[in-house]
Enzyme design. Sequence first.
Site, PDB file in Angstrom:
ATOM      1  N   GLU B  58      40.869   0.511   1.706  1.00  0.00           N
ATOM      2  CA  GLU B  58      40.844   1.760   1.623  1.00  0.00           C
ATOM      3  C   GLU B  58      40.086   2.747   2.476  1.00  0.00           C
ATOM      4  O   GLU B  58      40.445   3.646   3.092  1.00  0.00           O
ATOM      5  CB  GLU B  58      40.754   2.342   0.362  1.00  0.00           C
ATOM      6  CG  GLU B  58      41.795   1.679  -0.874  1.00  0.00           C
ATOM      7  CD  GLU B  58      41.540  -0.045  -1.053  1.00  0.00           C
ATOM      8  OE1 GLU B  58      40.488  -0.457  -0.948  1.00  0.00           O
ATOM      9  OE2 GLU B  58      42.475  -0.623  -1.721  1.00  0.00           O
ATOM     10  N   HIS B 128      41.998   2.035 -14.240  1.00  0.00           N
ATOM     11  CA  HIS B 128      43.275   2.396 -13.562  1.00  0.00           C
ATOM     12  C   HIS B 128      43.950   3.585 -14.301  1.00  0.00           C
ATOM     13  O   HIS B 128      44.954   4.001 -14.195  1.00  0.00           O
ATOM     14  CB  HIS B 128      44.158   1.300 -13.943  1.00  0.00           C
ATOM     15  CG  HIS B 128      44.078   0.044 -13.052  1.00  0.00           C
ATOM     16  ND1 HIS B 128      42.868  -0.737 -12.727  1.00  0.00           N
ATOM     17  CD2 HIS B 128      44.868  -0.711 -12.068  1.00  0.00           C
ATOM     18  CE1 HIS B 128      42.891  -1.325 -11.882  1.00  0.00           C
ATOM     19  NE2 HIS B 128      44.241  -1.487 -11.332  1.00  0.00           N
TER      20      HIS B 128
END
Lengths: 321, 322
Positions: B58, B128
Amino acid sequence: MADSTELYRCVRLIRRFEERAIAMVRSGVIPGGIHPYIGQEAIAAGVCGALRSDDIITSTHRGHGHVLAKGADPIRMLAELAGRETGLNRGRGGSMHAADVGVGIYGANAIVGAAAAIATGAAWWQRRAGNDRVAVTFFGDGAVNQGVLLEALNLASLWHAPVLFICENNGFATTMRVNESTAGSITGRAEAFGIPAETVDGMDPEVVLAAASAAVDRARAGDGPTFLECLTYRFDAHHTWEHVARPRYRTADEVAAGTVRDPVEIQGERVPEPVRAEIDAEIEALLDEAERFTADSPEPDPAGALDYLYADGLRGRAGVS
Amino acid sequence: MPNMSFLRGLNRALGDEMERDPAVCVFGEDIGVAVSNVTIGLLKRFGPERVVDMPISEQGFTSVATGAAMAGARPVIEFQIPSLLYLVFEQIANQAHKFSLMTGGQLKVPVTYLLPSSGSRTGWAGQHSDHPYSLFAHVGIKTVVPATPTDAYGLMITAIRDDDPVIVFAPAGAVAQREDVDYDTLGPVPLGVGRLHRQGTDVTVVAVGHLVHDAIAVADELADTISVEVFDPRSLYPFDWDGLAASLERTGRLVVIDDSNRTCGIGGEILATAAEEMRLTAPPKRVTRPDGAVLPFARSLDLAVQPSRAQLRTAIEAVVKN
Ligand SMILES: Cc1ncc(C[n+]2csc(CCOP(=O)(O)OP(=O)(O)O)c2C)c(N)n1
């Protein structure tokens, strides 16, 4: 490709620019201080000597040499260091962010290792757009332990991006020695991703130029990235603050040994004395003019402190008012 | 009329912009097969040069997008998980966002960051389920949180065309929304322009993202006793302060419902600005996640941390009593 005389002009310009900038830090004209590039000039001159003006570079906190070698105007560069409205970045970037997009300089970057992925993206897009421009990213030995740089090596290699990774190994990250910070080898990091890597003498502009030119040819031919580790030595402080803080991390003997080979001298010997004298005089005159220009240039108007924050001109609400 | 889902709105916006502008490309993990559904059909239409499946890297590809944008691309990055934004905070807040000013206007970074499912996803637990839009609004990065499929389409289009970095948070609680739409009338929605979902005279409820739907439901429940105006800012930075002021001129009372943590959340900013600059006839209230919340796994605990309709109803009644 730059010839011997141009390489000399480049290393000499960087050296004298830095010496004058250090004096201007001491006299208070340049706020905040700078990271002198003295001793490392051969790398900027050799690498940028292999580039076209439309090629792209990203640089580091120690970026003056790269920016000058790539062709930024030394006069507006000095004004930028002094935070003037006439500077390359209109006084908004200063020493650690100097940029001149017109000659492919996407900016010095003050976060160690951060710019490698940016150069990789620029190189990737150039190739996608059908151009043969290459991108170069400069970084120190300290940056090779940063995750984002290693991620960039992987992506650049996967995509055969036309990017050169130039590691300037001056032996230190601020005060930490490279052998105390870095497991394995520096070139091994690139080789692990399938990128050809070479260690070269970073004190000799012509050696760097030859290696960089071969890498640029590879990149333009579509053969992907190259990694060069350039062995060099930082003659001066990590930052001008060092003269105040006086951290002890290298001995006088060590510095004396490290500075025996001087890139400006090495290249100077390859240029006939009269030519050299003429170049030296031209550079002094240019830098005299740069200092005058800086002194005569206005500081930016505080009312414009958030100008350019958004490319679309959006303005934030006032904080203090 | 076709019935468009929220994710289809995002998908359509991406497809339309890729069609219109060859500089638009998409980066992300598993986007070729479209695991999030947002990139369905795009690989086939535009090829792997423009729908670029990324390794799990990322930080690398976020700054690759920055460099590509500087060189002329308009990348859109899809992140699989909202908390990955913490991983790339440096690459967004400290790199992409800063180049325009630092270079004195020489460089622009038109990257769009898309979070196709942000906030609680039920059962995805601590790492998450974050909804970190307030962080980005605080930094000053253009931050949008659509609540409906048409707004998802319109804000996504605007984000891609914008010359600055823009983050689009698609709340997990809104992605199930569907709407009947006439495709011909779909168009861009400007940043910084809120939307009144319901008019009222007693109290303004500012609701962010999926909570707009909860606010409308609560307003309906209370309709016989309290007249509730529901204001959806749609973008949190820039924020439609004029739209909020106009609403408070009508109602004079304010409740904010915001699915981010309380301290330094956008809810606090809305209350503070209203108190400083707007007409308030009663002390305002906000309904948020608790301070420093981490979403617990068990369903009952997860729900206990999220702002609820019951809390909103209580807050509205308390504010109106004043
Ligand atoms: C990510 C990051 N960590 C720490 C710093 C503070 N810092 C600035 S320069 C520097 C040393 C960098 O060493 P190196 O990469 O070898 O480059 P050199 O200074 O030797 O040119 C450090 C630690 C920073 N700017 N960025």
